[in-house]
Design an enzyme around this catalytic site. Sequence first.
Site, PDB file in Angstrom:
ATOM      1  N   ASP A 139       0.803  -1.216   0.000  1.00 19.39           N
ATOM      2  CA  ASP A 139       0.000   0.000   0.000  1.00 19.39           C
ATOM      3  C   ASP A 139       0.840   1.271   0.000  1.00 19.39           C
ATOM      4  O   ASP A 139       0.301   2.364  -0.186  1.00 19.39           O
ATOM      5  CB  ASP A 139      -0.946  -0.005   1.212  1.00 19.39           C
ATOM      6  CG  ASP A 139      -2.390  -0.163   0.780  1.00 19.39           C
ATOM      7  OD1 ASP A 139      -2.614  -0.535  -0.386  1.00 19.39           O
ATOM      8  OD2 ASP A 139      -3.288   0.085   1.604  1.00 19.39           O
ATOM      9  N   ASP A 445     -11.902  -6.563   9.757  1.00 19.59           N
ATOM     10  CA  ASP A 445     -11.893  -8.020   9.748  1.00 19.59           C
ATOM     11  C   ASP A 445     -13.035  -8.590  10.594  1.00 19.59           C
ATOM     12  O   ASP A 445     -13.738  -9.505  10.172  1.00 19.59           O
ATOM     13  CB  ASP A 445     -10.545  -8.554  10.237  1.00 19.59           C
ATOM     14  CG  ASP A 445      -9.948  -7.692  11.339  1.00 19.59           C
ATOM     15  OD1 ASP A 445     -10.721  -7.087  12.106  1.00 19.59           O
ATOM     16  OD2 ASP A 445      -8.714  -7.608  11.436  1.00 19.59           O
TER      17      ASP A 445
END
Length: 732
Positions: A139, A445
Site C-alpha cells: 500500500d 476483519d
Amino acid sequence: MSTSSSPLFKTYGAKGRTLYKLYASFILLCILSILFYRLTHIPLEHYSLTFAWISLFASELWFSFYWILTQSVRWNPIYHQTFKERLLQRHGKELPMVDVFICTADPVAEPPSLVMSTLLSMMAYDYPKEKLSVYLSDDAGSELTFYALCEACKFAKHWIPFCNKFDVEPRSPNAFFFKAHHSSSSDLSISKEWLQMKDLYEAMINRIDFVVTQGKVPQELKQHQGFSNWTSDMTSKNHDTIIQILVDGNDDKSIDVEGNLLPRVIYIAREKRPQHHHNFKAGSMNVLLRVSSQISNGPIILNVDCDMYSNNSQSIKDALCFFFDEEKGHETGFVQYPQNYDNITKNDLYDNSLKVINKAEHPGLDSWEGTLYIGTGCFHRREALQGRKYSKSYIEDWKRGVDRTSVDSASVLEEKVKHLASCTYELNTLWGKEIGLRYGCAVEDILTGLAMHYNGWKSKFLDPERKAFLGVGPTILEQSLVQYKRWSEGNFQIFLSKNSPLLFGYQKIKFGACMGYSIYGLWALNSFPTLTYLLIPPLFLLNGISLFPKVSSPWFIPFVLVFIAKHVYSLIESLYSGNTLKGWWNAQRMWVMRRITSFLYATIDNILKLFGASKLAFTITAKVSDEDSSKRYDQEVMDFGSASSMFMIIGTVALINGFCLFGVVLRMILTEGYVDDALLIQMVLCGLVVAINVPIYEGLFLRKDKGRMPYSVTFVSLGISMLVCMLSMHMV
C-alpha cells in the site's frame, strides 16, 4: 467406519465443565446478593456518599452484566483435530488452488526484510506449487519493497528445495536461522548445507537492508523491467496502479534450482490519489480479491499480516479438512487460526500473547459456530468472502482456477487487470458494503467475519499443537495500548451500528454467538466502571468513610466470595492457557491499564464520531524498536519513554491510590485504636491497586533510564493526584 465415509476432523469438548458450571452458578448467586445489598442500603445522609454509593452500584451492575457475557464463551468450548491423511487419500489429486494475500503498508514500520521472510514461508508451504499463488499488496507503492520481492524470488529458488529436502520447520528463513525453535529431518546432514543457505540468506538480507538504508534503489540494481513503473514524482499516496507478475507459468524464471515449479508471485500497488479514500487494509484486500480472480482464482484464500510467518507447513491441508468434510464442509465459510507471537517474554510483560483468548474464548465462540475473523491467519472460501450468501444447494467447484500454463503472458495479463486496482473502480458499487471486506470500521476483519455469519456461513477455530503462524507483538507499552485502543474502538463501533450482534444479530446467528461477539464489542464501556472503582473507594478511604459492609456483617461474605472465586478462576484459566503466575499478575496490570486508557479513549472517540467530530484512522503497529527498548523488553522492564497522555492517566490513578493508602495507614499509626473493620474491603482494594502499580511508581520516581516516565508526565500526574486528594477531603 470406512475411510471414504469417515470425517476429516473430530470435535471434542473441554474437561471439567460440570465443575465450572457449579462455579458460575455460585458466582451468580453471590452477585445477586451484592446487588440486592446495594439497593437496600443506599445511604442518604450526605449527597456525596449517596452519589458514590449509586456509582458503585452502577459499576457493579455493569460488571455483573459483562461477566455474564464472558461466560457465554466458557460454558461449552470445543476443540478440533484434523486428519490430513484422510484428506490426501480422498482428495489428494484434486486439491484446490490456494491464493495467499499478504498486506504491507509502510517500509519503515514494516521492514521489507521482515515481509520477505513471511512471504518465503508462504511460498515454501508443503503444497503443490502449481496450485499456490502468493500476492503481496504494497500500500506504500514502494520500490524498496518491490526490490526486496525481486531478491526474495531469486532466493526462493534455493530455499524451497532446501525446505523440501530437509523437512524444515518453520519455513521462514529468518525464524529458522535465528530463532530458538526450529527443526529438520536430519541435523547432521544439514550442517554444511545449512551454513551455505544461511550465508545465502544473510547476503540477500544485507542487500535489502542496504537499499532500505539508502532510501532508494540504485540504478544498477534495477534489473527487473517492473522498476520502470516508478517515477520521480510518485509518492505513497499518489501513484498509478502497479501490478507485476514476478513468477508465473510461462518462463524459465518460474522454476527452482532443481527444475520444479515455483508458486506464482504477484506484486500489487493499487492506485492512490489524495482525493480518493483508500479504506486502509480492507480496500487493499478487496483489490487483491478482484485481481486474483483474474490471475489465479483459487477457491480458497489465505490472508496474513506481513509479520505473521508460517510456522507450520501443513496448515493449508489442516484447514482444507474443514472445507472438504462430507458432512459439514459445505457450510464452512472460513477457518481461523489463532494469532500468536514469537517474541513474547517469559512472563508476557504486556500481556500480548492472547493465550486466554486463544485457549478459552475462541473455542467457546466456535461452539456457537461463530468464531471471529481476526484479520490474519485465516483461510476463506472465496465465495463467502466476496459476499455470497450460504445456501444448501450451493456446490463448490474445487477444480476451478486459472491454469498457469495456459494464461496470457505476464505483461499482457498485468495490463488486463490494472483497471481492477484503480481508485475509482468501486464507485457506485457494492464493494465494501455487501461484497468483499466491509469498510468504515477500524476492525474491518471482525465486521467482515460477522457479515459472513449473517450470510449463513459457519466458521471453525483451529489451534494445532504446532502453531500455524507466529508474528511480532508490541515491545513498547504505548504500542500495546494503542493497538488495544484501535481494537476496542472498532469493536464498539460495530456494537453501536446496525450490525450490532447483541441488538440485531440474534435473528441471524445463535444468541450465544451474539453474546460472544459482544464481549469485544463492549470492551470499551468497561472504562468508566473501572475508573469508578479505582477512584471512589480510595478517596472515601482517605476520609475514613466506608462504602462496603463491615467484616461482622453477613453482607460481607458475598463480596469476599466473588472476589476470591473470580480471581482464583482467572488464575487457573491463565495457568491452563500456558501463562506463568507472574504472567497472570502482569495480565491483571495490563487489563487495568487498558481499561483506563485504551478503552477510555475508544469510548470517547466513538462518542465524538456519533457527533461527527472524529474521523476513522488506522494506526500501523510498528514491527521494530530501538536497541535500548528491545533490551528493556527482554529484561521485562516496562517502557514509558514518551509523554503520552495515556501515561498521565495511568500515573495519576496510581498516585491517587498510593496517597490514599499512605494516608489511612498513617492515620492508623498516629491515632491509637483507629481500626475500622468497615474499611477493610477498601483497604484491600487500594492495596492491590498499589501492588500492581509498583512498576509505575518506579517509572515515575526511581528509574533513570530512557524508558522511565518523562518528567513532564511525573509532574502532571503528581499535581493532579494531589489536587484530587485535597479536594476530596473538602467535598466528602
